[in-house]
Motif scaffolding. Structure first.
Motif, mmCIF file in Angstrom:
data_model
loop_
_atom_site.group_PDB
_atom_site.id
_atom_site.type_symbol
_atom_site.label_atom_id
_atom_site.label_comp_id
_atom_site.label_asym_id
_atom_site.label_seq_id
_atom_site.Cartn_x
_atom_site.Cartn_y
_atom_site.Cartn_z
ATOM 1 N N ILE A 1 0.868 -1.175 0.000
ATOM 2 C CA ILE A 1 0.000 0.000 0.000
ATOM 3 C C ILE A 1 0.905 1.226 0.000
ATOM 4 C CG2 ILE A 1 -1.896 1.181 1.145
ATOM 5 C CD1 ILE A 1 -2.538 -1.667 0.202
ATOM 6 N N GLU A 2 0.831 1.994 -1.065
ATOM 7 C CA GLU A 2 1.727 3.130 -1.207
ATOM 8 C C GLU A 2 1.190 4.352 -0.470
ATOM 9 O OE1 GLU A 2 2.447 3.865 -5.299
ATOM 10 O OE2 GLU A 2 3.536 1.983 -5.620
ATOM 11 N N LYS A 3 2.093 5.156 0.021
ATOM 12 C CA LYS A 3 1.720 6.420 0.640
ATOM 13 C C LYS A 3 0.929 7.247 -0.364
ATOM 14 C CE LYS A 3 3.663 10.419 3.076
ATOM 15 N NZ LYS A 3 4.892 11.068 3.586
ATOM 16 N N GLY A 4 -0.190 7.820 0.101
ATOM 17 C CA GLY A 4 -1.042 8.599 -0.795
ATOM 18 C C GLY A 4 -2.272 7.846 -1.247
ATOM 19 N N THR A 5 -2.343 6.552 -0.955
ATOM 20 C CA THR A 5 -3.535 5.770 -1.292
ATOM 21 C C THR A 5 -4.696 6.214 -0.406
ATOM 22 O OG1 THR A 5 -2.172 3.877 -1.920
ATOM 23 C CG2 THR A 5 -4.473 3.422 -1.425
ATOM 24 N N VAL A 6 -5.901 6.192 -0.958
ATOM 25 C CA VAL A 6 -7.089 6.559 -0.172
ATOM 26 C C VAL A 6 -8.188 5.530 -0.410
ATOM 27 C CG1 VAL A 6 -6.595 9.037 -0.196
ATOM 28 C CG2 VAL A 6 -7.978 8.054 -2.031
ATOM 29 N N GLY A 7 -9.111 5.489 0.546
ATOM 30 C CA GLY A 7 -10.281 4.637 0.408
ATOM 31 C C GLY A 7 -10.172 3.366 1.219
ATOM 32 N N ASN A 8 -11.336 2.861 1.647
ATOM 33 C CA ASN A 8 -11.368 1.569 2.333
ATOM 34 C C ASN A 8 -10.960 0.468 1.362
ATOM 35 O OD1 ASN A 8 -12.338 2.797 4.688
ATOM 36 N ND2 ASN A 8 -14.465 2.620 4.010
ATOM 37 N N LEU A 9 -10.219 -0.500 1.860
ATOM 38 C CA LEU A 9 -9.711 -1.581 1.016
ATOM 39 C C LEU A 9 -10.278 -2.912 1.471
ATOM 40 C CD1 LEU A 9 -5.930 -0.592 0.758
ATOM 41 C CD2 LEU A 9 -7.705 -0.251 -0.977
#
Length: 395
Positions: free
Chosen positions: A125-133
């Motif tokens: 998971i990269e820094k800057g990712t958004v949203g529930n996964l």
């Protein structure tokens, strides 16, 4: 007086984006007491936002409003399909969370093939990712091993586990990631009876009767050939103490029939080569002299020179002639496996291989060997090829 007062309200976006797509600060000016129609609050991806103070409903006094934000916590849901998650895998993250790699879950009798978000494989998971996964673990049925009943040609790993050539070729990287690098190939099985000494062979027909050799058996009878071979090694140099010395305890003597080339090794022939170098070393005074016993020194240093660690980091040895003949009978099967292992050496059909066995009872300077399709021998100072073997150990 109040009708003449003009009031200015400044709205600072602080990196947020207005509904019109702009980011610059906005100002509103109105008469004192007039109704304020403030702009919609800007948005900022990954953050919850609001003004730092309550916006006045009517123009009262000049004011500056700063946009404030907080990271939105997002959840990570793991669908494990009966597996157990790694404790390191987080249950939430934010847009500012540093990039992290997902750890591997476990599931008994299955091998993990990856985390998936829909059809997309996810490893980090990269820094800057958004949203529930929502991540789903995918599995494949576990790797198959032949530990209990190995066969000639099976691949042997540094942890002692064995796998068939077919399965190894299909999943090389996965097998090696779980078991370490291959260290050898199952080469032969010693028979439980005296048959492993009384080898009564018609050598012109030997390679047509290889099915008389055990091809599958228990681990405690199995022997492994090393992946590397070497050449131009002497059994004992002419100047060495061992060249003209008769080592009776490692002797293999034979008789042959009339007409056809039948060979029978005597009942008291030495069939176990694992201690032959120690016997020689203890009997001579120049065991460590450079070049005197280069075949045996190659075997002695094999594990360190090949950087083998773990349970196979010692005890490789030159086979006795009886053990060597077992290898040679199975060399076709062994060769197929060696060809699939990166860096492994193949057999050389035009060269004699040394055994660790003394040959004649009445001559001290000869030792047994084999050329791929025949029993052979030579004086101990001949430069020949060397392979090493090891008892199958581990698992």
């Amino acid at each position: 007086y109040y009708d003449r007062i003009m009031v200015t309200l400044t709205f600072k976006s602080n990196g947020g984006t207005w509904t019109d797509g702009t980011t610059a600060n906005k100002t509103l000016t109105g008469k004192y007491g007039a109704t304020v129609n403030p702009p919609s609050i800007p948005t900022k991806t990954g953050y919850s936002v609001n003004w730092d103070k309550e916006v006045q409903s009517v123009f009262t006094t000049d004011e500056v409003y700063n946009l404030e934000w907080n990271c939105i916590p997002y959840t990570i849901t793991y669908n494990l399909d009966g597996g157990t998650n790694a404790s390191e895998n987080p249950l939430s993250y934010t847009i500012e969370t540093e990039t992290f790699t997902l750890s591997v879950p476990t599931k008994e009798n299955y091998d993990f093939t990856g985390w998936y978000n829909g059809e997309n494989k996810v490893t980090q998971i990269e820094k800057g990712t958004v949203g529930n996964l929502e991540l789903t673990a995918k599995w494949k049925e576990g790797l198959s091993y032949t530990d209990e009943n190995p066969s000639v040609g099976d691949i042997v790993f540094e942890n002692g586990r064995t796998v068939s050539l077919e399965n190894y070729v299909a999943n090389k990287e996965l097998y090696e990631s779980k078991n370490g690098k291959p260290v050898g190939v199952v080469a032969f099985f010693k028979l439980p009876s005296k048959s492993n000494v009384d080898l009564n062979y018609d050598w012109y027909k030997l390679f047509n009767i290889s099915d008389s050799f055990v091809q599958t058996g228990s681990r405690d009878k199995a022997f492994v050939i090393g992946l590397k071979q070497t050449t131009n090694k002497v059994w004992a140099s002419e100047s060495s103490d061992g060249y003209n010395r008769k080592f009776t305890s490692i002797l293999c003597s034979y008789t042959k029939g009339i007409g056809q080339w039948w060979i029978t090794f005597d009942d008291d022939s030495d069939s176990d080569g694992s201690d032959n170098w120690n016997i020689i070393r203890n009997a001579v005074s120049d065991a460590d002299a450079e070049g005197n016993y280069s075949s045996f020194k190659y075997a002695e240093n094999y594990a360190s020179s090949e950087q083998i660690t773990g349970i196979y980091n010692s005890s490789w040895y030159i086979p006795s002639v009886i053990e060597l003949l077992h290898v040679m009978v199975n060399q076709s099967t062994i060769s197929k496996s060696l060809a699939e292992i990166s860096g492994a050496s193949g057999f050389k059909g035009d060269m004699m291989y040394w055994s660790s066995s003394q040959k004649y009872r009445d001559s001290a300077s000869w030792a047994w060997g084999a050329i791929l399709e025949d029993l052979s021998s030579s004086n101990k100072s001949a430069s020949c090829r060397v392979l090493v073997i090891h008892k199958l150990v581990g698992e």
